[in-house]
Design a protein around this motif. Structure first.
Motif, mmCIF file in Angstrom:
data_model
loop_
_atom_site.group_PDB
_atom_site.id
_atom_site.type_symbol
_atom_site.label_atom_id
_atom_site.label_comp_id
_atom_site.label_asym_id
_atom_site.label_seq_id
_atom_site.Cartn_x
_atom_site.Cartn_y
_atom_site.Cartn_z
ATOM 1 N N ASP A 86 0.835 -1.200 0.000
ATOM 2 C CA ASP A 86 0.000 0.000 0.000
ATOM 3 C C ASP A 86 0.869 1.249 0.000
ATOM 4 N N THR A 96 -3.861 3.965 0.182
ATOM 5 C CA THR A 96 -4.439 3.027 -0.796
ATOM 6 C C THR A 96 -4.965 1.751 -0.135
ATOM 7 N N GLY A 98 -7.416 1.825 1.775
ATOM 8 C CA GLY A 98 -8.865 2.035 1.729
ATOM 9 C C GLY A 98 -9.356 2.227 0.305
ATOM 10 N N ALA A 99 -10.644 2.101 0.123
ATOM 11 C CA ALA A 99 -11.267 2.215 -1.199
ATOM 12 C C ALA A 99 -11.070 3.607 -1.796
ATOM 13 N N ARG A 102 -7.491 3.944 -3.185
ATOM 14 C CA ARG A 102 -7.330 3.193 -4.441
ATOM 15 C C ARG A 102 -8.039 3.911 -5.581
ATOM 16 N N PHE A 103 -9.245 4.446 -5.305
ATOM 17 C CA PHE A 103 -10.002 5.172 -6.318
ATOM 18 C C PHE A 103 -9.208 6.384 -6.805
#
Length: 194
Positions: A86, A96, A98-99, A102-103
């Motif tokens: 991450d 990253t 968490g969602a 990453r988004f």
């Protein structure tokens, strides 16, 4: 494990602010560089990446400590994702794991790809416009018709190719490229001598 990375651009700058923030975030190991972010080979970053294992997170004070360009940052992020590592930025509030983090990087990757495509389209459009205007890319020719004519006359009169090239301000290879018959004559003469 949370692995920290800190970078400053010059030897005169101080890493302490970043080191304090990384230690405060809980980094167990911290790697450092005193080098420009545009440098591809940074020993501290290379060591941090080599040290990281799947499940670890690379932590920076700010994303610009990792890279000077979006493309470079996206490429690094993708490499970390492939290795299941991450990325966390303290100041930027990105993680990253968490969602949302990453988004964010998926959006950045899409923007970087769009930037590459736009640059490619602009380059092709510029080349097309230049071609339509009668301009051709590349270097200007070393010899024009006048120089080639002079070269052929001098070579035909027996002047050595090296002297002709020096007179015209070109290399012998360039001279032979523009006067291929002269290079054949020289190679024929040297084969007769041997």
């Amino acid at each position: 494990m949370l692995i920290g990375y800190a970078r400053v651009s010059t030897q005169d700058q101080d890493l302490q602010l970043q080191l304090d923030a990384l230690q405060g975030a809980g980094c167990e190991r911290i790697f450092t560089d005193k080098a420009s972010g545009s440098q591809k080979d940074r020993p501290g970053l290379n060591d941090a990446l080599a040290f990281a294992r799947p499940g670890d997170a690379l932590c920076v004070w700010k994303l610009d400590r990792l890279s000077r360009s979006v493309k470079q940052l996206v490429d690094l992020s993708a490499a970390l994702e492939r290795r299941e590592i991450d990325l966390k930025s303290i100041t930027d509030g990105i993680d990253t794991k968490g969602a949302a983090g990453r988004f964010f990087f998926h959006i950045m990757a899409a923007l970087a790809e769009m930037e590459r495509e736009l640059n490619r389209e602009r380059t092709l459009a510029g080349l097309k416009a230049a071609k339509q205007a009668g301009r051709v890319g590349g270097r200007k020719p070393k010899m024009n018709n006048s120089k080639t004519s002079i070269a052929l006359t001098l070579l035909a009169s027996g002047t050595p190719a090296k002297d002709v090239a020096d007179t015209l301000g070109v290399s012998v290879a360039t001279l032979y490229r523009y006067c291929p018959a002269a290079s054949r004559a020289v190679s024929d003469a040297s084969s007769v001598e041997s």
